[in-house]
Design a protein around this motif. Structure first.
Motif, PDB file in Angstrom:
ATOM      1  N   UNK A  92       0.611  -1.118  -0.159  1.00  0.00           N
ATOM      2  CA  UNK A  92       0.024  -0.011  -0.128  1.00  0.00           C
ATOM      3  C   UNK A  92       0.702   1.280  -0.035  1.00  0.00           C
ATOM      4  N   UNK A  93       1.955   1.567   0.796  1.00  0.00           N
ATOM      5  CA  UNK A  93       2.634   2.633   0.994  1.00  0.00           C
ATOM      6  C   UNK A  93       3.359   2.599  -0.257  1.00  0.00           C
ATOM      7  N   UNK A  94       3.853   1.838  -0.719  1.00  0.00           N
ATOM      8  CA  UNK A  94       4.641   1.760  -2.165  1.00  0.00           C
ATOM      9  C   UNK A  94       4.014   2.428  -3.227  1.00  0.00           C
ATOM     10  N   UNK A  95       2.584   1.826  -3.316  1.00  0.00           N
ATOM     11  CA  UNK A  95       1.768   2.340  -4.395  1.00  0.00           C
ATOM     12  C   UNK A  95       1.416   3.730  -4.305  1.00  0.00           C
ATOM     13  N   UNK A  96       1.130   4.112  -2.937  1.00  0.00           N
ATOM     14  CA  UNK A  96       0.838   5.593  -2.919  1.00  0.00           C
ATOM     15  C   UNK A  96       1.885   6.432  -3.222  1.00  0.00           C
ATOM     16  N   UNK A  97       3.112   6.050  -2.745  1.00  0.00           N
ATOM     17  CA  UNK A  97       4.092   6.858  -3.020  1.00  0.00           C
ATOM     18  C   UNK A  97       4.431   6.917  -4.783  1.00  0.00           C
ATOM     19  N   UNK A  98       4.215   5.922  -5.162  1.00  0.00           N
ATOM     20  CA  UNK A  98       4.534   5.704  -6.731  1.00  0.00           C
ATOM     21  C   UNK A  98       3.311   6.707  -7.505  1.00  0.00           C
ATOM     22  N   UNK A  99       2.251   6.451  -6.929  1.00  0.00           N
ATOM     23  CA  UNK A  99       1.160   7.219  -7.476  1.00  0.00           C
ATOM     24  C   UNK A  99       1.378   8.741  -7.283  1.00  0.00           C
ATOM     25  N   UNK A 100       1.767   9.010  -6.096  1.00  0.00           N
ATOM     26  CA  UNK A 100       1.990  10.469  -5.918  1.00  0.00           C
ATOM     27  C   UNK A 100       3.168  11.060  -6.869  1.00  0.00           C
ATOM     28  N   UNK A 101       4.052  10.279  -6.922  1.00  0.00           N
ATOM     29  CA  UNK A 101       5.243  10.767  -7.803  1.00  0.00           C
ATOM     30  C   UNK A 101       4.689  10.661  -9.106  1.00  0.00           C
ATOM     31  N   UNK A 102       3.905   9.840  -9.658  1.00  0.00           N
ATOM     32  CA  UNK A 102       3.532   9.780 -11.154  1.00  0.00           C
ATOM     33  C   UNK A 102       2.617  11.006 -11.582  1.00  0.00           C
ATOM     34  N   UNK A 103       1.611  11.493 -10.332  1.00  0.00           N
ATOM     35  CA  UNK A 103       0.955  12.573 -10.598  1.00  0.00           C
ATOM     36  C   UNK A 103       1.692  13.791 -10.693  1.00  0.00           C
ATOM     37  N   UNK A 104       2.719  13.953  -9.683  1.00  0.00           N
ATOM     38  CA  UNK A 104       3.386  15.124  -9.624  1.00  0.00           C
ATOM     39  C   UNK A 104       4.362  15.040 -11.000  1.00  0.00           C
ATOM     40  N   UNK A 105       4.872  14.129 -11.426  1.00  0.00           N
ATOM     41  CA  UNK A 105       5.692  14.242 -12.566  1.00  0.00           C
ATOM     42  C   UNK A 105       4.780  14.747 -13.971  1.00  0.00           C
ATOM     43  N   UNK A 106       3.439  14.042 -14.217  1.00  0.00           N
ATOM     44  CA  UNK A 106       2.519  14.344 -15.153  1.00  0.00           C
ATOM     45  C   UNK A 106       2.184  15.866 -15.035  1.00  0.00           C
ATOM     46  N   UNK A 149       3.841  18.365 -13.273  1.00  0.00           N
ATOM     47  CA  UNK A 149       4.834  19.149 -13.921  1.00  0.00           C
ATOM     48  C   UNK A 149       5.337  19.218 -15.128  1.00  0.00           C
ATOM     49  N   UNK A 150       5.213  18.148 -15.997  1.00  0.00           N
ATOM     50  CA  UNK A 150       5.124  18.310 -17.477  1.00  0.00           C
ATOM     51  C   UNK A 150       4.210  19.068 -18.201  1.00  0.00           C
ATOM     52  N   UNK A 151       2.870  18.988 -17.467  1.00  0.00           N
ATOM     53  CA  UNK A 151       1.763  19.795 -18.160  1.00  0.00           C
ATOM     54  C   UNK A 151       2.229  21.309 -18.021  1.00  0.00           C
ATOM     55  N   UNK A 152       2.371  21.722 -16.858  1.00  0.00           N
ATOM     56  CA  UNK A 152       2.883  23.129 -16.386  1.00  0.00           C
ATOM     57  C   UNK A 152       3.665  23.874 -17.141  1.00  0.00           C
ATOM     58  N   UNK A 153       5.057  23.069 -17.221  1.00  0.00           N
ATOM     59  CA  UNK A 153       6.258  23.366 -17.758  1.00  0.00           C
ATOM     60  C   UNK A 153       6.432  23.355 -19.376  1.00  0.00           C
ATOM     61  N   UNK A 154       5.864  22.255 -19.824  1.00  0.00           N
ATOM     62  CA  UNK A 154       6.524  22.049 -21.187  1.00  0.00           C
ATOM     63  C   UNK A 154       5.274  21.926 -22.000  1.00  0.00           C
ATOM     64  N   UNK A 155       4.209  22.059 -21.964  1.00  0.00           N
ATOM     65  CA  UNK A 155       3.018  22.145 -22.898  1.00  0.00           C
ATOM     66  C   UNK A 155       2.785  23.507 -23.650  1.00  0.00           C
ATOM     67  N   UNK A 156       3.091  24.695 -23.018  1.00  0.00           N
ATOM     68  CA  UNK A 156       2.914  26.003 -23.648  1.00  0.00           C
ATOM     69  C   UNK A 156       1.396  26.420 -23.526  1.00  0.00           C
ATOM     70  N   UNK A 157       0.832  25.960 -22.525  1.00  0.00           N
ATOM     71  CA  UNK A 157      -0.634  26.411 -22.236  1.00  0.00           C
ATOM     72  C   UNK A 157      -0.267  27.719 -21.419  1.00  0.00           C
ATOM     73  N   UNK A 158      -1.131  28.865 -21.986  1.00  0.00           N
ATOM     74  CA  UNK A 158      -1.215  30.088 -21.347  1.00  0.00           C
ATOM     75  C   UNK A 158      -2.284  29.892 -20.188  1.00  0.00           C
TER      76      UNK A 158
END
Length: 78
Positions: A37-51, A53-62
């Motif tokens: 459980x703990x490992x899955x929660x940490x991995x899910x949080x890291x995946x969410x933060x990475x996605x 982070x990509x959307x906010x910095x790299x997609x060029x959305x104003x």
């Protein structure tokens, strides 16, 4: 499966005891959630933060967080 269904439908005490003995005799393994459980929660949080982070910095959305001072009325046409 037929025996289990027959025993489960048998409403006497004997049928209930048979079902309980069959399920109670299995090896008790650690709960999946306790083990992973703990490992899955940490991995899910890291995946969410990475996605995000990509959307906010790299997609060029104003983002246009506040329209104050950015929205101008159009000229009136008669």
């Amino acid at each position: 499966m037929y025996r289990f269904a027959k025993a489960a439908l048998n409403l006497t005490g004997q049928g209930a005891r048979q079902v309980a003995v069959r399920h109670g005799s299995s090896d008790i393994s650690p709960d999946f959630h306790a083990k992973y459980g703990t490992m899955l929660m940490v991995a899910g949080g890291a995946f969410c933060a990475a996605v995000w982070g990509y959307v906010i910095t790299s997609t060029g959305i104003s983002w246009n967080l506040s329209p104050v001072g950015k929205v101008q009325p159009k000229e009136w046409k008669e």
